[in-house]
Design a protein around this motif. Structure first.
Motif, PDB file in Angstrom:
ATOM      1  N   ALA A 149       0.835  -1.208   0.000  1.00  0.00           N
ATOM      2  CA  ALA A 149       0.000   0.000   0.000  1.00  0.00           C
ATOM      3  C   ALA A 149       0.869   1.257   0.000  1.00  0.00           C
ATOM      4  O   ALA A 149       0.618   2.210  -0.759  1.00  0.00           O
ATOM      5  CB  ALA A 149      -0.929  -0.002   1.212  1.00  0.00           C
ATOM      6  N   GLN A 150       1.901   1.256   0.827  1.00  0.00           N
ATOM      7  CA  GLN A 150       2.774   2.434   0.912  1.00  0.00           C
ATOM      8  C   GLN A 150       3.543   2.636  -0.396  1.00  0.00           C
ATOM      9  O   GLN A 150       3.677   3.764  -0.884  1.00  0.00           O
ATOM     10  CB  GLN A 150       3.751   2.278   2.087  1.00  0.00           C
ATOM     11  N   LYS A 155       3.829   5.626  -5.705  1.00  0.00           N
ATOM     12  CA  LYS A 155       3.771   5.582  -7.166  1.00  0.00           C
ATOM     13  C   LYS A 155       2.657   6.497  -7.688  1.00  0.00           C
ATOM     14  O   LYS A 155       2.838   7.236  -8.682  1.00  0.00           O
ATOM     15  CB  LYS A 155       3.535   4.143  -7.639  1.00  0.00           C
ATOM     16  N   ALA A 156       1.493   6.454  -7.017  1.00  0.00           N
ATOM     17  CA  ALA A 156       0.366   7.294  -7.430  1.00  0.00           C
ATOM     18  C   ALA A 156       0.732   8.775  -7.327  1.00  0.00           C
ATOM     19  O   ALA A 156       0.394   9.587  -8.197  1.00  0.00           O
ATOM     20  CB  ALA A 156      -0.863   6.991  -6.564  1.00  0.00           C
ATOM     21  N   ASN A 160       1.222  10.910 -10.505  1.00  0.00           N
ATOM     22  CA  ASN A 160      -0.029  11.680 -10.490  1.00  0.00           C
ATOM     23  C   ASN A 160      -1.148  10.948 -11.248  1.00  0.00           C
ATOM     24  O   ASN A 160      -1.964  11.555 -11.926  1.00  0.00           O
ATOM     25  CB  ASN A 160       0.181  13.087 -11.088  1.00  0.00           C
ATOM     26  N   GLN A 161      -1.154   9.639 -11.122  1.00  0.00           N
ATOM     27  CA  GLN A 161      -2.191   8.810 -11.742  1.00  0.00           C
ATOM     28  C   GLN A 161      -2.695   7.780 -10.736  1.00  0.00           C
ATOM     29  O   GLN A 161      -1.966   7.380  -9.815  1.00  0.00           O
ATOM     30  CB  GLN A 161      -1.641   8.070 -12.975  1.00  0.00           C
ATOM     31  N   ILE A 201      -6.005   3.359  -5.754  1.00  0.00           N
ATOM     32  CA  ILE A 201      -5.343   4.441  -5.007  1.00  0.00           C
ATOM     33  C   ILE A 201      -5.247   5.648  -5.909  1.00  0.00           C
ATOM     34  O   ILE A 201      -4.688   5.559  -7.009  1.00  0.00           O
ATOM     35  CB  ILE A 201      -3.935   4.003  -4.536  1.00  0.00           C
ATOM     36  N   ARG A 202      -5.779   6.782  -5.447  1.00  0.00           N
ATOM     37  CA  ARG A 202      -5.793   7.999  -6.282  1.00  0.00           C
ATOM     38  C   ARG A 202      -5.061   9.133  -5.569  1.00  0.00           C
ATOM     39  O   ARG A 202      -5.218   9.317  -4.351  1.00  0.00           O
ATOM     40  CB  ARG A 202      -7.229   8.442  -6.550  1.00  0.00           C
TER      41      ARG A 202
END
Length: 204
Positions: A149-150, A155-156, A160-161, A201-202
C-alpha cells in the motif's frame, strides 16, 4: 443431523432412553414432545410418551470436519486449532504440506475459508464469520499488503495517476484502506464487483 424417536412411561424416561441411544447428554440435544402419554387406570388405557430428540447443530465441529476432509483429499493433512469469540470462529491450520492449503497469494486458503463459512452457516440460526489461518500466514500477508500500500501510494503521487491493485477479498482490501486512511496525499476506493473487486489508489 442425528436424531431419534424414543418412547417411555413418561416424557423424562423417553428422553433418557433417547440420550442413552445417542450416547450424549441433555445439554447437547433438542427434544420435541410428540405425545405426553397417558397413565391409564389399573394398567388399562396406558399410552407411552413419545419424544423426538436431535443432537444440536455444532457449527465449529462441522467446519473442522470439512477442513480435515478437504485437506486429506488434497494430500495435505492438517491439525486444526479453533477459537470462538462470540460470532467469530478463528481456525489455525498446521501441517507439513501447509503451502498446498495456502496456495498462490493465499487463494486456496481464501477459498477454503469461504467454503467453511458456508458449511458453518448452512443450518445455523446465528451467522458466524470464519477466519482461516495457516501457521501465521495471515499476519505475514497483512504486513506484505501494508508495505505494498505504501509503495503504490508513492507511485500514485509520483506519476499523479491512479493505481489499481489486483482483486482481493474484502478483509484484504480493508487492510489497504486502513494502511492509507491517514495518508494526506492519496485516497482509496474499492471498484468492480466480486470476485474482481479491487482497491484503487488515487492522488488527492
Amino acid at each position: 443431523m442425528k436424531q431419534i424417536t424414543a418412547t417411555g412411561n413418561t416424557v423424562e424416561t423417553a428422553i433418557q432412553s433417547a440420550l442413552e441411544q445417542l450416547q450424549t447428554s441433555e445439554d447437547q440435544v433438542d427434544a420435541e414432545i410428540i405425545d405426553e402419554g397417558k397413565k391409564g387406570f389399573l394398567g388399562f388405557g396406558t399410552k407411552p410418551a413419545i419424544v423426538k430428540v436431535s443432537i444440536k447443530k455444532n457449527p465449529v465441529q462441522d467446519a473442522e470436519t470439512f477442513i480435515y476432509e478437504v485437506a486429506e483429499q488434497m494430500g495435505a493433512p492438517v491439525q486444526v486449532n479453533t477459537e470462538i469469540h462470540q460470532r467469530e470462529i478463528y481456525m489455525d491450520l498446521e501441517g507439513e504440506k501447509i503451502a498446498m492449503l495456502i496456495g498462490k497469494r493465499g487463494q486456496t486458503l481464501n477459498s477454503l475459508q469461504y467454503l467453511a463459512q458456508l458449511v458453518v452457516n448452512r443450518e445455523s440460526d446465528i451467522f458466524y464469520t470464519v477466519m482461516l489461518d495457516a501457521e501465521g500466514y495471515r499476519g505475514r500477508r497483512k504486513e506484505t499488503l501494508e508495505n505494498l500500500a505504501q509503495r503504490l501510494a508513492e507511485k500514485a503521487i509520483r506519476t499523479n495517476q491512479e493505481v489499481k491493485l489486483e482483486p482481493m477479498p474484502s478483509y484484504e482490501r480493508k487492510i489497504i484502506h486502513t494502511a492509507l486512511q491517514d495518508h494526506k496525499k492519496v485516497n482509496t476506493d474499492s471498484d468492480g464487483n466480486d470476485p474482481r473487486r479491487h482497491v484503487v489508489i488515487r492522488p488527492s
